[in-house]
Design a protein around this motif. Structure first.
Motif, PDB file in Angstrom:
ATOM      1  N   HIS A 135      15.043  21.157  26.300  1.00  0.00           N
ATOM      2  CA  HIS A 135      14.563  20.963  27.098  1.00  0.00           C
ATOM      3  C   HIS A 135      13.737  22.457  27.434  1.00  0.00           C
ATOM      4  CE1 HIS A 135      15.139  16.955  28.495  1.00  0.00           C
ATOM      5  NE2 HIS A 135      16.255  17.416  28.580  1.00  0.00           N
ATOM      6  N   SER A 136      12.556  22.379  27.876  1.00  0.00           N
ATOM      7  CA  SER A 136      11.772  23.744  28.004  1.00  0.00           C
ATOM      8  C   SER A 136      11.575  23.970  29.684  1.00  0.00           C
ATOM      9  CB  SER A 136      10.382  23.746  27.246  1.00  0.00           C
ATOM     10  OG  SER A 136       9.627  22.551  27.851  1.00  0.00           O
ATOM     11  N   ALA A 137      12.258  23.090  30.412  1.00  0.00           N
ATOM     12  CA  ALA A 137      11.841  23.389  31.779  1.00  0.00           C
ATOM     13  C   ALA A 137      13.118  22.848  32.459  1.00  0.00           C
ATOM     14  CB  ALA A 137      10.722  22.589  32.352  1.00  0.00           C
ATOM     15  N   GLU A 138      13.497  23.088  33.941  1.00  0.00           N
ATOM     16  CA  GLU A 138      14.402  22.795  34.385  1.00  0.00           C
ATOM     17  C   GLU A 138      15.071  21.182  34.333  1.00  0.00           C
ATOM     18  OE1 GLU A 138      13.793  24.396  38.381  1.00  0.00           O
ATOM     19  OE2 GLU A 138      14.446  22.548  39.097  1.00  0.00           O
ATOM     20  N   ILE A 139      16.216  21.216  34.611  1.00  0.00           N
ATOM     21  CA  ILE A 139      16.948  19.785  34.605  1.00  0.00           C
ATOM     22  C   ILE A 139      16.803  19.133  35.865  1.00  0.00           C
ATOM     23  CG2 ILE A 139      18.921  18.412  34.083  1.00  0.00           C
ATOM     24  CD1 ILE A 139      17.736  19.874  31.579  1.00  0.00           C
ATOM     25  N   ARG A 151       6.472  13.922  36.099  1.00  0.00           N
ATOM     26  CA  ARG A 151       7.617  14.726  36.364  1.00  0.00           C
ATOM     27  C   ARG A 151       8.895  13.573  36.772  1.00  0.00           C
ATOM     28  NH1 ARG A 151       5.358  18.012  39.935  1.00  0.00           N
ATOM     29  NH2 ARG A 151       6.836  17.637  41.647  1.00  0.00           N
ATOM     30  N   PRO A 152       9.904  13.937  36.291  1.00  0.00           N
ATOM     31  CA  PRO A 152      10.943  13.053  36.913  1.00  0.00           C
ATOM     32  C   PRO A 152      11.854  13.604  37.954  1.00  0.00           C
ATOM     33  CG  PRO A 152      11.767  14.626  34.869  1.00  0.00           C
ATOM     34  CD  PRO A 152      10.238  14.535  35.049  1.00  0.00           C
ATOM     35  N   ALA A 156      17.118  14.550  32.097  1.00  0.00           N
ATOM     36  CA  ALA A 156      15.820  14.748  32.563  1.00  0.00           C
ATOM     37  C   ALA A 156      15.258  16.061  33.059  1.00  0.00           C
ATOM     38  CB  ALA A 156      15.396  13.472  33.569  1.00  0.00           C
ATOM     39  N   ALA A 157      14.178  16.214  32.165  1.00  0.00           N
ATOM     40  CA  ALA A 157      13.718  17.918  32.719  1.00  0.00           C
ATOM     41  C   ALA A 157      12.335  17.892  33.241  1.00  0.00           C
ATOM     42  CB  ALA A 157      14.010  18.658  31.491  1.00  0.00           C
ATOM     43  N   LEU A 158      12.189  18.890  34.076  1.00  0.00           N
ATOM     44  CA  LEU A 158      10.542  19.037  34.373  1.00  0.00           C
ATOM     45  C   LEU A 158       9.512  19.437  33.495  1.00  0.00           C
ATOM     46  CD1 LEU A 158      10.998  20.706  37.614  1.00  0.00           C
ATOM     47  CD2 LEU A 158      11.306  18.502  37.292  1.00  0.00           C
ATOM     48  N   ASP A 159       9.971  19.211  31.955  1.00  0.00           N
ATOM     49  CA  ASP A 159       9.107  19.120  30.933  1.00  0.00           C
ATOM     50  C   ASP A 159       8.566  17.842  30.697  1.00  0.00           C
ATOM     51  OD1 ASP A 159      11.395  18.093  29.509  1.00  0.00           O
ATOM     52  OD2 ASP A 159      11.593  19.778  28.166  1.00  0.00           O
ATOM     53  N   ASN A 160       8.875  16.833  31.460  1.00  0.00           N
ATOM     54  CA  ASN A 160       8.391  15.408  31.220  1.00  0.00           C
ATOM     55  C   ASN A 160       9.395  14.879  30.102  1.00  0.00           C
ATOM     56  OD1 ASN A 160       6.953  16.306  33.557  1.00  0.00           O
ATOM     57  ND2 ASN A 160       5.138  15.544  32.684  1.00  0.00           N
ATOM     58  N   THR A 161      10.355  15.106  29.789  1.00  0.00           N
ATOM     59  CA  THR A 161      11.085  14.589  28.652  1.00  0.00           C
ATOM     60  C   THR A 161      12.479  14.105  29.407  1.00  0.00           C
ATOM     61  OG1 THR A 161      12.031  16.505  27.820  1.00  0.00           O
ATOM     62  CG2 THR A 161       9.928  15.916  26.927  1.00  0.00           C
TER      63      THR A 161
END
Lengths: 500, 211
Positions: free
Chosen positions: A383-387, A427-428, A402-407
């Motif tokens: 992931h490249s952004a916070e969980i 964004r999750p 799920a992370a804020l990198d939309n994955t």
């Protein structure tokens, strides 16, 4: 070379001081000297304010947009659920301007969905989910007719002035799931539920926890408040935190005890019935410091058997502890388990047998620990952004993040091997496996719930919840499984989920 | 709702060493981009979203520094953007930051007129502690910062506004000048005087305490 936050702030400060230093218009005597520069640093530090969170940003935008967009020309005055009467009133003078009565059939739902960006849609459906001919006649006078049963269900909360209780149309989902939005808080009172925000004024709901029997719920909001809600005895306990001190909170599986995380990773245990407080670790000594600090990242989690509690923080304290509640002793002490003081702990969760502990950080990493032996099984990167969401499946052989990198990434719960990556359209805000483990449900801030098949990751369906979702949890009680969604305005929505 | 998606996209395209909170336009290109955004928003108010993304944090922080609580700041921020979106036709070019902060300034001033400021440190969004500080240093530093905040509260409304625009709004002196109706040079002088005045008061107070 990239800069971290403190370096950026320092650079910004230097620019500020340099601008003062170069100020040729400055009156004598005080040209900027070293002392004034030092004082400027103190001033900048003293005047620093907290940054708003994403939820606040979304909230303000929606509020502002609603104000500037033109009001709808009509609003729905009456929905006669079983009488089949729909009355349209003019928004200016409140006088009924159109009325339609479907005498030969029964309407299950007929609501206006006011589209933010123009147009009005009238949804009308009978019990079979078909629009009636009379319904079509009404809609011909407005903008558009949509034959979409999912949309009908999601628009139901807008029909707040229903003259009778509305029975929601059932929404069939493919692949063995049927989800029905039962009520929103405004209507829950009519079926015996309470409205927590009547007494608690909840901010954005960021955490929903329940006891194992579903009888007690704990709601945690972005302002640091925790509200306990005993649904059987209709009792409520509110714990307003001091700033963000008690941001970490967890409910024991028996629903009796709420655990709060202190700044150093210690624990404060509160018995809801008696109010008795118990402190474990060094929480007692540090609590005064904690009250004045901004550490919203110390999280806690109960093991499913209720015998252990994990508490942890990254940042100033960098501690991860696992406590045995019966003896009050520390089972596991991983003080200083990470070097980096910039990342923050965002998620903390046990697996079903309490052996595995997963935690997600603000830098997008996930760590998987075996707490029985105190071993880091794997540090999961990708992931490249916070969980923003972390969950084991019921068998604990899968871990989803799920992370804020939309994955969303799915990992092996045993060894942390990467298995699957799902791309999200927004964004999750929360994530959970279905109780049968066959589906992974991800909520987004745009208000959608995406159901993914665990077997191959394909998206089975999307359900629109009408309002943005800030948190999500599956709760089981005597009536079955419920998907409980927390909203940015402190409300909850509940969907009954039937698995067949 | 749309905002969230756009924010993530925007952050992903930023260079790693660039602050996520966009500073004032540093280049003519940036100013032109903002100008184009304003024109697009005039045609369709929803197109204001990118500008909202750019300025939300700074406007919010400015409001928060001037009022009591985060909730109040959120309300005021909402008012600022409502007014901005309703006043798009009044934008005649120039610095978007200054135009927006002028609206924010007016909203805050009107708010404070109705209700005199009372700053309770327990309730504000002020960051009261440096997480990395050692315990003793932290206590001393926290005391010093508390004293500075007390002294700032004794300044005139204008001076407090200057500091909030500069430090929380991250504005340049040119932009502040547009907001408060003064030249950039006059703003620099006032800022310098304000900080010097604060420093003198601070030294007097700490000197008295030491005695």
């Amino acid at each position: 070379m990239s800069m971290n936050r403190s370096e950026r702030e320092e650079q910004s400060l230097e620019h500020f001081i340099e601008a003062l230093r170069q100020d040729t218009d400055a009156p004598a005597p005080p040209l900027l000297d070293a002392d004034l520069a030092a004082f400027s640093r103190l001033l900048v530090s003293a005047e620093r304010v907290k940054s708003p969170d994403f939820a606040a940003q979304d909230r303000v935008w929606q509020k502002a947009l609603l104000e500037v967009m033109p009001p709808p020309p009509f609003f729905l005055d009456t929905v006669g659920g079983r009488s089949g009467t729909v009355e349209l009133s003019d928004a200016d003078d409140y006088l009924p301007s159109r009325r339609w009565t479907g005498s030969s059939m029964t309407l299950a739902a007929a609501v206006f969905c006011v589209l933010l960006f123009g147009g009005i849609v009238l949804y009308a459906a009978n019990r079979q989910g078909d629009t009636s001919s009379a319904g079509a006649a009404v809609t011909a006078e407005v903008t558009e007719l949509r034959l979409n049963s999912t949309a009908i269900a999601s628009a139901l909360p807008l029909a707040v002035s229903a003259s009778q209780p509305i029975s929601a149309p059932q929404v069939s989902q493919p692949d063995g799931y049927r989800a029905v939005r039962v009520e929103d808080w405004g209507q829950l009172t009519t079926v015996g539920y309470l409205m927590p925000n009547e007494v608690a004024n909840l901010d954005t709901v960021i955490g929903i926890m329940s006891s194992a029997d579903g009888g007690v719920w704990a709601l945690r909001d972005a302002a640091g408040q925790v509200v306990l809600w005993d649904r059987i005895q209709a009792l409520q306990h509110g714990y307003a935190s001091v700033g963000y001190t008690l941001a970490g909170a967890a409910l024991s599986p028996d629903g009796r005890t709420t655990a709060f995380g202190a700044v150093d990773g210690g624990l404060l245990l509160v018995d809801a019935a008696s109010g008795v407080q118990r402190k474990l670790g060094v929480a007692e000594q540090r609590i005064l410091v904690a009250e004045t600090s901004d550490v919203p990242y110390n999280l806690v989690a109960f093991s499913p058997d209720g015998r252990r509690v994990a508490s942890g923080s990254i940042g100033a304290a960098r501690a991860l502890y696992v406590w045995d509640l019966a003896s009050g002793s520390l089972v596991l002490n991983m003080d200083g388990f990470v070097e980096d003081s910039q990342t923050r702990l965002r998620m903390l969760t046990f697996n079903n047998d309490g052996r595995l502990l997963a935690m997600g950080s603000s830098d997008g990493t996930v760590q998987l620990w075996d707490v029985n032996v105190g071993v880091l099984i794997a540090a999961l990167t990708g992931h490249s952004a916070e969980i923003a969401g972390l969950a084991f499946n019921p068998d604990s052989d899968l871990l989803a993040s799920a992370a804020l990198d939309n994955t969303v990434r799915v990992w092996s719960g045993q060894n942390g091997a990467a298995l699957q990556t799902l791309l999200l359209p927004a964004r999750p805000s929360g994530l959970s496996f279905s109780p049968d483990g066959a589906a992974l449900i991800v909520s987004t801030v745009t208000g959608d719930m995406h159901f993914y098949a665990v077997t191959d990751g394909h998206e089975m369906s999307v359900i629109q919840n009408a309002m943005p979702i800030s948190s999500l949890a599956f709760v089981q009680d005597v009536s079955g499984w419920m998907l409980v969604l927390g909203g940015g305005d402190g409300t909850l929505a509940i969907w009954l989920v039937e698995i067949f | 709702m749309i905002v969230g998606q756009k924010r993530v996209l925007e952050l992903m395209t930023l260079p790693a060493d660039q602050p996520a909170e966009a500073p004032s336009p540093a280049s003519a290109d940036d100013a032109q981009i903002e100008y184009a955004m304003m024109l697009a928003a005039r045609a369709d108010v929803r197109q204001f979203a990118p500008l909202y993304e750019r300025y939300f944090t700074r406007i919010y922080k400015y409001c928060l520094r001037r009022v009591e609580t985060p909730q109040e700041a959120e309300d005021l921020t909402s008012q600022v953007f409502v007014r901005a979106m309703r006043a798009l036709d009044s934008y005649r070019g120039g610095m978007v930051a200054a135009w927006l902060f002028r609206i924010a300034h007016n909203v805050v001033v009107n708010h404070l007129r109705r209700r005199r400021p009372y700053v309770s440190l327990d309730d504000t969004g002020l960051e009261l502690v440096s997480e990395t500080a050692e315990p003793i240093k932290f206590v001393i530093r926290a005391e010093q910062e508390a004293l500075v905040r007390e002294l700032v509260a004794t300044l005139s409304d204008y001076q407090q506004d200057l500091l909030a625009l500069k430090l929380s709004g991250e504005m340049t002196s040119e932009e502040i000048g547009v907001v408060v109706g003064k030249s950039a040079g006059a703003v620099r002088v006032d800022l310098h005087r304000t900080i010097s005045q604060l420093r003198t008061m601070f030294q007097q107070m700490t000197g008295e305490r030491d005695k």
